[in-house]
Design an enzyme around this catalytic site. Structure first.
Site, PDB file in Angstrom:
ATOM      1  N   ASP A  56       0.894  -1.676   0.519  1.00  0.00           N
ATOM      2  CA  ASP A  56       1.655  -1.685   1.775  1.00  0.00           C
ATOM      3  C   ASP A  56       1.308  -2.882   2.663  1.00  0.00           C
ATOM      4  OD1 ASP A  56       2.423   0.895   0.875  1.00  0.00           O
ATOM      5  OD2 ASP A  56       0.803   1.847   2.001  1.00  0.00           O
ATOM      6  N   GLU A 231      11.538   4.146   2.253  1.00  0.00           N
ATOM      7  CA  GLU A 231      10.439   3.974   3.209  1.00  0.00           C
ATOM      8  C   GLU A 231      10.100   2.494   3.301  1.00  0.00           C
ATOM      9  OE1 GLU A 231       7.561   6.512   1.326  1.00  0.00           O
ATOM     10  OE2 GLU A 231       7.186   5.106  -0.297  1.00  0.00           O
TER      11      GLU A 231
END
Ligand code: FUB
Length: 479
Positions: A56, A231
């Site tokens: 991420d 997401e």
């Protein structure tokens, strides 16, 4: 229950503090994709040290001209994504030597400085710099209290520092932000900061107050026009246009990264397609950043661990077309011959297994523990031996047009229950194939009527279980 979790958290922190105190930060190492795996990381709940796993990645270039990467930290051994904790910050000034600045925030800090939160559950973060007060704002999604999975209330936690690489202290959470993961902040040229978060198909965006980047200015609104949003929202600006990138719900070989464009930072958005094909990792999450006049895509893979919850951040160049659209990130090496192998409706293509792309580990193949796929010899013919679980080889191909093909694999299983599949641009086209029996002898396995699209750039041969040798892949057009 909460008390028990807190006490486990404290014990784990105390043990890992011993281990981590042996590390001297900042710590710099030369590194190539996948990044940061050569840094040490505490193993969850023990005092031993393992390899650093990160995911991420949010990339930013701050005042000092260095590229900073704020990433999630996958702790080993994982338990889904529940144990993710203890964010580290990394930076570089040449994309080769990377510095780990050490841990900047943990769930322990949140609990002790803010009085809410649980152990672990520190998911995809971002950081923003406010030139008006010289402060760095670190935004992260975190669970408010322990509830059964699915009942969790997610908060956007905020920690603030005068430095980009440490000394962050909790400054609460963004009140009024929807209970969603993956916050990200985009600061426009006029200094206005916008905050986004999203997951499970919903994406929201809104303004932060210009006098206080810990508070919303009005309500966050749904972002309209996104296609197959999953997401990992990221917003950037290029040539006056706004880009919202995110992961999608693509199944085989993992999620893809898509992007949408708009004339406004809060949309409406127009989906522009995929800019990163699936990498073999279940999740995908990226950011896009300009560094020294060039653009880069940060993303993660699971190759070093072979596990979806132990990921590793990577960086590759990203290019725009003249009309501002983004080209797919070319992370598949280069063809071994002069050009990609050609698929056409009038000719059979034989791909020798040994003709995997140039470019090495990460781009052309993945092999655990040894440098490159092992080559064997059978008579005059070379073959690749011992392709193990989660290992793969990549072959550049082009198709003149979309067509149907019969695909034959010349393989030999080394252990029972060996399974593999073939993917095009990161999407399985054959489904899982099981090799019956174990044998030194090669056998032919054919999958009939496989569709290969004209946009195919590369084929991946991926081992899903067991171990096998492979001589070639023969692709015959179906008439
Ligand atoms: O890393 C945990 C979660 O997985 C992130 O918040 C998502 O974006 C996905 O990468």
């Amino acid at each position: 229950m909460k008390k028990l979790i807190l006490s486990i958290a404290c014990t784990a922190m105390a043990m890992s503090a011993t281990a981590e105190s042996e590390f001297k930060y900042p710590m710099t190492r030369e590194m190539h994709n996948p990044l940061f795996v050569e840094f040490p990381s505490p193993m969850y709940g023990t005092d031993s040290i393992g390899r650093m796993y990160t995911a991420d990645a949010s990339g930013h270039v701050w005042k000092d001209g260095r590229l900073y990467v704020y990433a999630s930290h996958d702790l080993e051994p994982p338990q889904g994504c529940d144990r993710m904790d203890r964010y580290h910050v990394f930076s570089t000034d040449d994309l080769v030597n990377w510095t780990d600045h050490g841990e900047i925030l943990s769930s322990y800090d949140v609990m002790h400085q803010s009085g809410w939160g649980i152990e672990g559950w520190m998911w995809a973060p971002d950081c923003a710099y406010n030139p008006k007060n010289g402060k760095y704002y670190f935004y992260f999604p975190h669970v408010k209290e322990a509830l059964p999975w699915g009942g969790h209330e997610w908060r956007v936690g905020i920690a603030v520092s005068d430095r980009p690489d440490g000394d962050f202290h909790m400054a609460g959470y963004v009140e009024g932000a929807p209970s969603l993961i993956d916050p990200t902040v985009f600061v426009d040229d006029d200094g206005q900061a916008y905050i986004y978060n999203g997951g499970g198909g919903q994406c929201a965006g809104g303004k932060l107050r210009s006098d206080d980047w810990t508070r919303l200015d009005g309500e966050m609104q749904p972002m309209h026009g996104l296609v197959d949003f999953h997401e990992g929202t990221w917003v950037h600006k290029y040539n006056g246009k706004y880009y919202l990138s995110h992961s999608d719900n693509h199944g085989t070989d993992g999620n893809q990264l898509r992007y949408a464009m708009s004339d406004s930072p809060l949309g409406p958005w127009k989906d522009m397609g995929v800019y990163l094909y699936p990498t073999g990792c279940w999740t995908s999450h990226g950011s896009i950043v300009e560094y020294k006049g060039k653009w880069y895509a940060l993303y993660h893979v699971n190759n070093p661990s072979g596990r979806d919850e132990l990921r590793s951040v990577c960086i590759d160049p990203l290019e725009y077309n003249a009309d501002g659209t983004i080209r797919v990130v070319r992370n598949w090496g280069t063809p071994r011959g002069e050009a990609p192998m050609m698929l056409s409706a009038d000719k059979t293509l034989k791909i020798n297994a040994t003709d995997f792309n140039n470019g090495g580990e990460h781009y052309a193949y993945h092999k655990f523990n040894i440098e490159a796929p092992e080559v064997g010899k059978s008579g005059n013919e070379e073959y690749i031996k011992n392709v193990g679980r989660k290992e793969w080889m990549r072959y550049s191909v082009n198709a003149k047009e979309t067509g149907k093909y019969d695909i034959t694999f010349i393989v030999a299983a080394k252990v029972p229950d060996t399974k593999f599949h073939l993917s095009a641009n990161g999407t399985s086209i054959t489904g899982e194939i099981t090799i019956d029996g174990v044998s030194e002898k090669f056998t032919n396995i054919t999958v009939n009527g496989v569709t290969i699209n004209a946009d195919v750039e590369y084929l991946d041969l991926r081992c899903d279980n067991g171990r096998f040798d492979i001589k070639s892949i023969i692709i015959t057009p179906v008439h």
